[in-house]
Write an enzyme that holds these catalytic residues in place. Structure first.
Site, PDB file in Angstrom:
ATOM      1  N   PHE A  91      80.489  36.058  10.459  1.00 58.40           N
ATOM      2  CA  PHE A  91      80.083  35.239   9.322  1.00 58.40           C
ATOM      3  C   PHE A  91      81.094  35.282   8.181  1.00 58.40           C
ATOM      4  CE2 PHE A  91      77.956  39.419   9.237  1.00 58.40           C
ATOM      5  CZ  PHE A  91      78.701  39.999   8.236  1.00 58.40           C
ATOM      6  N   TYR A 141     115.318  14.870  -7.116  1.00 59.07           N
ATOM      7  CA  TYR A 141     114.541  15.493  -6.039  1.00 59.07           C
ATOM      8  C   TYR A 141     113.220  14.796  -5.760  1.00 59.07           C
ATOM      9  CZ  TYR A 141     117.611  19.626  -6.233  1.00 59.07           C
ATOM     10  OH  TYR A 141     118.677  20.481  -6.185  1.00 59.07           O
ATOM     11  N   ASN A 180      72.921  32.998   8.114  1.00 59.34           N
ATOM     12  CA  ASN A 180      74.210  33.628   8.381  1.00 59.34           C
ATOM     13  C   ASN A 180      75.153  32.576   8.946  1.00 59.34           C
ATOM     14  OD1 ASN A 180      75.140  36.790   8.743  1.00 59.34           O
ATOM     15  ND2 ASN A 180      72.993  36.527   8.156  1.00 59.34           N
ATOM     16  N   ARG A 229     114.412  12.117  -3.417  1.00 63.07           N
ATOM     17  CA  ARG A 229     115.226  12.586  -2.297  1.00 63.07           C
ATOM     18  C   ARG A 229     114.489  13.616  -1.429  1.00 63.07           C
ATOM     19  NH1 ARG A 229     120.221  16.300  -3.173  1.00 63.07           N
ATOM     20  NH2 ARG A 229     119.847  15.711  -5.335  1.00 63.07           N
ATOM     21  N   GLU A 239      78.139  44.992   1.806  1.00 69.09           N
ATOM     22  CA  GLU A 239      79.078  43.872   1.933  1.00 69.09           C
ATOM     23  C   GLU A 239      80.158  44.076   0.869  1.00 69.09           C
ATOM     24  OE1 GLU A 239      76.244  40.732   1.538  1.00 69.09           O
ATOM     25  OE2 GLU A 239      75.130  41.485   3.262  1.00 69.09           O
ATOM     26  N   TYR A 269      69.494  45.181  14.661  1.00 70.62           N
ATOM     27  CA  TYR A 269      69.663  44.636  13.318  1.00 70.62           C
ATOM     28  C   TYR A 269      69.243  43.172  13.245  1.00 70.62           C
ATOM     29  CZ  TYR A 269      71.688  42.719   9.101  1.00 70.62           C
ATOM     30  OH  TYR A 269      71.836  42.064   7.909  1.00 70.62           O
ATOM     31  N   HIS A 319      66.580  34.541  -0.529  1.00 66.62           N
ATOM     32  CA  HIS A 319      68.009  34.236  -0.584  1.00 66.62           C
ATOM     33  C   HIS A 319      68.304  32.871  -1.202  1.00 66.62           C
ATOM     34  CE1 HIS A 319      68.128  37.753   1.909  1.00 66.62           C
ATOM     35  NE2 HIS A 319      69.425  37.672   2.128  1.00 66.62           N
TER      36      HIS A 319
END
Length: 526
Positions: free
Chosen positions: A332, A284, A200, A287, A417, A58, A88
Site C-alpha cells: 500500500f 536556448y 488500503n 534552440r 507507520e 492481521y 477513517h
C-alpha cells in the site's frame, strides 16, 4: 490482452491510463469476467476459513495499525469493517474532481478483482454499479499521507456501501440515503477484512497520476506545436532539430520532440525565406526545445511506465496468497508513484518555464520584421508586455510548488507507520502545476500568432497554418491595446480542449502527412 475497444474485463485485462479514462468517460464498458469471479470467491472463502479457525491474522481478526495485537472475536469482525470506514473518514478540504473519484473506483475494482484481497463478490458488483450509473462518492481532497494506503479518501469513497456519505448523481450532490431511496439499493453488510481491503491501497495517488499522465501529455504535445510556431514567428533555425544531431545523444524524448518540430516546420514559406540568413545560432529557448521538452517527455514516460505497473497490481493489505499464506506487507506504500509524480511535476514546470522565456524573447524586438512588444504603435500602447507578467507569475508559482512532496515524512499511527510517501499531496500539486502550464501555453499561442502576423504574406507549413487560422477565428490580431484577459481565456479553452492537437491530427490525415518517430507509440497513453 483482451480486445478493449468497447469492453474491459476487471482483474483480467491490462489496464492503462488511457483505458481507465475511457472507462470513466463511458467510452468502454467494464465487467468482471467469470474467471475473475472464481478467483474472488476462492479468496473470500479463505478469509471465511481463517475466521472460523480463529488463528490471528492481521486485519481479519485483529485490530488495525497499532492495534494489530488486539484480537477480535468472530462475532465482532463484521462490526469492525463498518467501524473502520467510519473512523477513517476524516478527510477535509474541497471535494476532488468527480472524474478523479470515478477513476479511484475503477482502479480499486481492478486491484480487488485480481482475487488476492478476500473481498466479497457482491461488494465488487456494487462498486461496478456505482461506476456504470455515475453515482460517484464525494471525496475530500486532503487527509492522506499516502502510505498505509490512501486511508482517508478511500474511506470516504466507500462510505456509500454502508449507506453513509454523499454522492454526485444526475448532476446533484445528494446523501447516500437519498440515492438509496431513488434506486432501491440497500446497505451492504461487509464481512471480515472487507473494510480493510477497501481502504488500503494507492488509488487516490494513482487516480491523480492518471490525470497527470493525460494532462501532461497534452501539454507536451501542444508545447512542441506552439514552440514550432514561435520558431517561425521569430524566424529561428531548423538545424537544431536535425536527426543527425540527436542520433549522437539519443534520448527518446529528445529524438521524439526534434522529429515532431522539424516535421511541423516542413513546407513553411517563412522558414524558406531566411534559409541563407547570417544568424549563427538562436537563444536556448528556441534552440534547445528538443533537450528541454525532451527531458520532460522522458520524465512523463517514466511516470507512465510506473503507473501502468501500479494499475495492474494488488495494493491492499494483508494479501491472501492461499489458506496457508497470508502476508502483511507494505504494498500500500505510495513511494513508487510518489517520487515519479514529483519528477513529473518538475517536468511540467520546466515546460512552462521555457515557454515563458520564448514569450519574453518574442517581445524583445530582436527578430527582423517583428516589432518590440509585438505591436507597431507602442508608447500609447503597451502591446503584449503585460501578458508576459502573467506567465512570469505562473512560472514562479510553479517553481515554488516543485519542492518534492515525497522528500517529507511524518510518522503516523503511533509510530507503526513511521515512514510515509506523501504521494497524495504530490499528485494534487502536480495537477495544479499542469493547470498553470496550460495557461502559460495559451499565452505563448497568442504571442506566437501575433508574431506570425508580421510574416505575411508568407505562409506557414500546412499544420501550423491551419492552427493559425483557427486561432484568428477566436482571437483577432491586436493592432492596439484591449482587454487581453478575454483573449487569454479563449486561448486557455483551446489548450484545455486540445483543439490544436485535433487540428494537427486532422491535417495529417487529410494531407497524408506524418509526425511519426521511432518512439511514437511509447508516448501514447493507451
Amino acid at each position: 490482452m483482451s480486445d478493449t475497444s468497447h469492453h474491459f474485463s476487471f482483474g483480467e485485462d491490462h489496464l492503462t491510463a488511457g483505458i481507465a479514462i475511457q472507462i470513466a468517460r463511458g467510452e468502454i464498458k467494464g465487467t468482471i469476467s467469470e474467471a475473475s469471479r472464481e478467483k474472488i470467491r476462492n479468496s473470500r472463502q479463505i478469509v471465511e476459513n481463517i475466521v472460523e479457525k480463529g488463528h490471528p491474522v492481521y486485519g481479519i481478526n485483529t485490530g488495525f495499525g497499532p492495534l494489530c495485537t488486539t484480537k477480535i472475536s468472530k462475532e465482532e469482525t463484521k462490526i469492525l469493517q463498518s467501524n473502520i470506514l467510519q473512523s477513517h473518514s476524516v478527510g477535509v478540504g474541497e471535494p476532488i474532481d468527480t472524474e478523479i473519484a470515478k477513476l479511484m473506483l475503477i482502479l480499486k475494482l481492478q486491484s480487488l478483482a485480481k482475487g488476492y484481497s478476500g473481498i466479497a463478490e457482491s461488494t465488487l458488483d456494487r462498486i461496478l454499479w456505482h461506476i456504470d450509473n455515475d453515482a460517484i462518492p464525494v471525496v475530500p481532497c486532503q487527509g492522506s499521507v499516502g502510505a498505509s494506503g490512501d486511508l482517508a479518501p478511500l474511506s470516504h469513497l466507500f462510505l456509500p456501501l454502508i449507506s453513509l456519505g454523499k454522492v454526485e448523481f444526475q448532476g446533484k450532490t445528494i446523501t447516500t440515503g437519498e440515492l438509496f431511496k431513488a434506486t432501491k439499493l440497500q446497505s451492504l453488510d461487509l464481512g471480515p477484512k472487507e473494510g480493510l481491503a477497501l481502504i488500503n491501497g494507492t488509488q487516490f495517488i494513482a487516480a491523480h497520476a492518471v490525470k497527470v499522465v493525460e494532462k501532461l501529455q497534452s501539454c507536451l504535445s501542444q508545447a512542441d506545436i506552439i514552440g514550432a510556431m514561435m520558431i517561425e514567428g521569430l524566424q529561428g533555425s531548423v538545424k537544431p532539430f536535425y536527426k543527425e544531431l540527436h542520433a549522437l545523444r539519443p534520448f527518446k524524448g529528445n529524438i521524439h520532440v526534434a522529429s515532431r518540430v522539424k516535421s511541423l516546420l516542413k513546407g513553411s514559406e517563412i522558414m524558406e525565406d531566411h534559409i541563407d540568413c547570417d544568424r549563427v545560432q538562436d537563444p536556448y529557448s528556441l534552440r534547445c526545445i528538443p533537450q528541454v521538452h525532451g527531458a520532460s517527455r522522458n520524465a512523463w514516460l517514466h511516470l507512465k511506465e510506473l503507473l501502468e505497473v501500479e494499475l495492474n497490481s494488488v495494493t491492499d493489505n494483508p494479501i491472501i496468497i492461499n489458506e496457508d499464506l497470508t502476508i502483511s506487507g507494505g504494498s500500500f506504500h505510495g513511494q513508487p508513484l510518489a517520487m515519479a509524480i514529483d519528477y513529473a511535476c518538475l517536468a511540467a514546470s520546466e515546460v512552462g518555464n521555457i515557454s515563458d522565456r520564448r514569450i519574453y524573447l518574442a517581445l524583445e524586438g530582436n527578430s527582423p520584421g517583428v516589432p518590440k512588444l509585438l505591436m507597431e504603435d507602442t508608447g500609447i500602447n503597451s502591446g503584449y508586455m503585460i501578458l508576459q507578467y502573467t506567465t512570469a507569475a505562473l512560472a514562479s508559482e510553479n517553481k515554488g510548488l516543485c519542492f518534492p512532496s515525497s522528500a517529507d515524512s511524518i510518522p503516523t499511527s503511533l509510530g507503526q507507520e513511521d515512514h510515509v510517501s506523501m504521494g497524495s499531496i504530490g499528485g494534487r500539486k502536480a495537477l495544479r502545476v499542469i493547470e498553470n502550464v496550460e495557461k502559460i501555453l495559451a499565452i505563448e499561442l497568442l504571442t506566437a500568432a501575433q508574431a506570425f502576423e508580421f510574416r505575411k504574406p508568407l505562409k506557414s507549413g500546412p499544420i501550423l497554418d491551419e492552427i493559425y487560422k483557427l486561432l484568428r477565428k477566436e482571437v483577432p490580431f491586436a493592432s492596439k491595446d484591449r482587454v487581453f484577459a478575454d483573449d487569454i481565456e479563449k486561448g486557455i479553452k483551446i489548450i484545455q480542449n486540445k483543439i490544436i492537437i485535433d487540428i494537427t491530427n486532422n491535417v495529417i490525415k487529410k494531407k497524408n502527412l506524418t509526425l511519426e518517430t521511432q518512439f511514437s507509440n511509447e508516448f501514447e497513453i493507451y
